[in-house]
Design a protein around this motif. Structure first.
Motif, mmCIF file in Angstrom:
data_model
loop_
_atom_site.group_PDB
_atom_site.id
_atom_site.type_symbol
_atom_site.label_atom_id
_atom_site.label_comp_id
_atom_site.label_asym_id
_atom_site.label_seq_id
_atom_site.Cartn_x
_atom_site.Cartn_y
_atom_site.Cartn_z
ATOM 1 N N ILE A 107 11.448 11.414 -3.128
ATOM 2 C CA ILE A 107 10.471 10.377 -3.448
ATOM 3 C C ILE A 107 11.199 9.088 -3.822
ATOM 4 N N LYS A 108 12.281 9.217 -4.578
ATOM 5 C CA LYS A 108 13.079 8.039 -4.922
ATOM 6 C C LYS A 108 13.610 7.362 -3.668
ATOM 7 N N LEU A 156 0.835 -1.208 0.000
ATOM 8 C CA LEU A 156 0.000 0.000 0.000
ATOM 9 C C LEU A 156 0.870 1.259 0.000
ATOM 10 N N VAL A 157 1.885 1.290 0.853
ATOM 11 C CA VAL A 157 2.770 2.459 0.919
ATOM 12 C C VAL A 157 3.534 2.631 -0.393
ATOM 13 N N PHE A 158 4.017 1.524 -0.948
ATOM 14 C CA PHE A 158 4.742 1.575 -2.227
ATOM 15 C C PHE A 158 3.851 2.140 -3.322
ATOM 16 N N TRP A 159 2.587 1.710 -3.351
ATOM 17 C CA TRP A 159 1.651 2.221 -4.355
ATOM 18 C C TRP A 159 1.377 3.708 -4.148
ATOM 19 N N ILE A 160 1.251 4.130 -2.905
ATOM 20 C CA ILE A 160 1.005 5.545 -2.606
ATOM 21 C C ILE A 160 2.180 6.402 -3.066
ATOM 22 N N LEU A 161 3.397 5.941 -2.772
ATOM 23 C CA LEU A 161 4.583 6.716 -3.158
ATOM 24 C C LEU A 161 4.737 6.793 -4.670
ATOM 25 N N HIS A 162 4.343 5.748 -5.371
ATOM 26 C CA HIS A 162 4.457 5.772 -6.826
ATOM 27 C C HIS A 162 3.480 6.752 -7.461
#
Length: 337
Positions: A157-158, A142-148
């Motif tokens: 962001i990277k 979920l966090v990975f998807w939000i950051l993307h």
């Protein structure tokens, strides 16, 4: 003869255009990561799993990285002043550099812990470990998807994405380790998988460190070739005879600056050519801030300017002479007596 002409376009702002969406995704990622970190600590203590406690330490580092990124965005929005004419845009790069360094430190720590656990593996309750690891995988996805959804061109962001990716892979490794321990009872699988995850993190950390370092060293952005830039300006902007002493660098992610010296073709006027050069740099290379200096003029144009200057000087001298030495007016004389 050379004629120096310096022009600087002020039609844009020096302030960073930091999107509030970037701030929001980083802050959301921090809240989710920090919240699950506490859950993982409790699960690690209850199950006796050093792997979960170690991963909680990983998530603590990730939460700190996300918080640092958010602070970087907030400070980066501060307006420029007389002392810091570009504001605080570079703070984002410093935050990205700190993120990269913490990744390297994290890799060293995980490898050290893996060696210790290979020497003396402890008993782990596979059931609770598996349950916490599965929840951790869902949270990290979920966090990975939000950051993307944020701007991936930003160093912060990277950095945050790399941290969360490491956590996501760590959750996968914990799930595999829990399954192997449950079915075979082989404890060394946990530290072995941890080292494999470290190799993936190390590669991403190196790329992040190099990106932040290049910006701080004011290197040319990787997507810009100086020779191509010179050819493009010379071939597409009428009136450009040569372009030299080109410097291109980034003040922060996505904010590219350039300075260059321009030689004009015969009859070209700086007031017409310079704006076209800036437009070409902005449209083709996304350089939003360019300083262009005309350092040489064609010989014929120099001779024309010199002739105009001499004509003006001659006119002024003659006008001055007329005032200093007025013509004598003849006086009438009467008949001699």
């Amino acid at each position: 003869m050379s004629h120096d002409h310096h022009t600087h376009e002020h039609g844009h702002s020096h302030a960073p255009l930091v999107s509030t969406a970037n701030e929001r995704v980083v802050l959301t990622g921090f809240v989710l990561t920090a919240g699950f970190m506490l859950v993982e600590v409790v699960g690690g203590v209850l199950s006796g799993s050093l792997a979960l406690i170690a991963d909680a330490g990983h998530m603590l580092t990730d939460a700190a990285a996300l918080l640092l990124a958010w602070v970087g965005f907030r400070i980066g929005r501060r307006a420029s002043d007389a002392r810091r004419t570009f504001g605080y845009m570079r703070f984002e790069v410093l935050a990205g550099l700190v993120n990269a360094i913490t990744l390297f430190a994290l890799v060293i720590w995980i490898v050290w812990e893996a060696i210790q656990r290979l020497r003396s593996p402890g008993e782990v309750l596979a059931g609770p470990m598996l349950a916490v690891a599965v929840v951790g995988l869902l949270v990290n996805c979920l966090v990975f998807w939000i950051l993307h959804r944020g701007d991936q061109s930003h160093v912060n962001i990277k950095g945050a994405t790399v941290h969360v990716l490491g956590d996501l892979l760590g959750s996968v490794a914990a799930i595999i380790a829990a399954l192997v321990i449950h079915f075979t009872g082989w404890m060394p699988i946990d530290p072995i998988l941890s080292v494999l995850v470290c190799l993936l993190i190390l590669r991403s950390a190196w790329a992040l460190l190099r990106s932040a370092f290049d910006i701080l060293m004011e290197a040319v952005p990787p997507d810009i070739d100086i020779a191509v830039l010179q050819d493009h300006v010379r071939d597409n902007v009428p009136g450009v005879a040569a372009i030299d002493h080109v410097h291109v660098w980034s003040i922060t992610s996505g904010k590219v600056l350039a300075t260059l010296e321009l030689t004009l073709a015969e009859g070209a006027q700086p007031a017409q050519v310079v704006p076209e050069v800036k437009r070409a740099l902005a449209e083709r290379f996304a350089i939003g801030h360019a300083t262009v200096e005309v350092v040489h003029m064609p010989q014929a144009q120099c001779a024309l300017e010199r002739q105009d200057s001499e004509d003006a000087h001659t006119h002024d001298h003659a006008h001055h002479h007329d005032h200093d030495h007025p013509h004598d007016t003849p006086q009438a004389s009467g008949p001699a007596r």
